[in-house]
Design a protein around this motif. Structure first.
Motif, mmCIF file in Angstrom:
data_model
loop_
_atom_site.group_PDB
_atom_site.id
_atom_site.type_symbol
_atom_site.label_atom_id
_atom_site.label_comp_id
_atom_site.label_asym_id
_atom_site.label_seq_id
_atom_site.Cartn_x
_atom_site.Cartn_y
_atom_site.Cartn_z
ATOM 1 N N ARG A 163 0.827 -1.199 0.000
ATOM 2 C CA ARG A 163 0.000 0.000 0.000
ATOM 3 C C ARG A 163 0.859 1.246 0.000
ATOM 4 N N ASP A 221 -1.123 -6.193 6.784
ATOM 5 C CA ASP A 221 -1.914 -7.413 6.616
ATOM 6 C C ASP A 221 -1.662 -8.111 5.291
ATOM 7 N N GLN A 222 -1.023 -7.426 4.342
ATOM 8 C CA GLN A 222 -0.892 -7.979 2.999
ATOM 9 C C GLN A 222 0.532 -8.279 2.556
ATOM 10 N N GLN A 223 1.526 -7.593 3.098
ATOM 11 C CA GLN A 223 2.860 -7.715 2.531
ATOM 12 C C GLN A 223 3.935 -7.321 3.539
#
Length: 154
Positions: free
Chosen positions: A2, A71-73
């Motif tokens: 992000r 939460d993603q990367q």
């Protein structure tokens, strides 16, 4: 990753504005050692720092490792230290990124700056690219660490 990354979102990121050191008297040398985390909750994000650096106020040696995960990367970078300045409980560590993966705010060859305050509650600020100047320190508000400890010594 992000757009929420260190140095890119002024209010929620760890932004370090630097000032030149030409007008200031040379700071004595010292070292900055330790590891720490800063955990943000909205949105969830963790910044991890590890520093092992020493220098004389005009140059330095050592390594800075920084990772960011959400939460993603996860992304990380490692930098070779080129300057360490210590004044009281404040340590400024600058360097050049030697390797990075999925780390949007710093790539190999980019300058970085880390300002650490060693106190009852340690704090840290980070800058990269055009915001980082060799031996320069932050004018931005540092962020208190959530876990860990830094030691700034003369």
């Amino acid at each position: 990753m992000r757009k929420l990354t260190i140095g890119l979102l002024g209010a929620t990121a760890l932004v370090l504005s630097t000032v030149g050191t030409a007008a200031a008297a040379p700071a004595p040398g010292g070292s900055v050692l330790g590891s720490a985390e800063i955990e943000l909750t909205d949105p969830y994000s963790v910044f991890e720092f590890s520093v092992h650096a020493r220098g004389d106020g005009r140059s330095g040696q050592g390594v800075v490792w920084l990772a960011h995960r959400d939460d993603q990367q996860i992304g990380w970078m490692v930098a070779r230290v080129d300057c360490v300045r210590v004044t009281g409980s404040l340590g400024v560590v600058t360097g050049v990124v030697s390797d990075a993966q999925d780390f949007a705010v710093a790539a190999p060859g980019d300058p970085i700056a880390l300002t650490v305050r060693d106190g009852a509650t340690d704090s840290v600020s980070f800058a990269s690219r055009e915001e980082a100047r060799k031996c320069g320190r932050s004018t931005a508000q540092p962020h208190e660490i959530t876990r860990g400890d830094f030691r700034v010594t003369r």
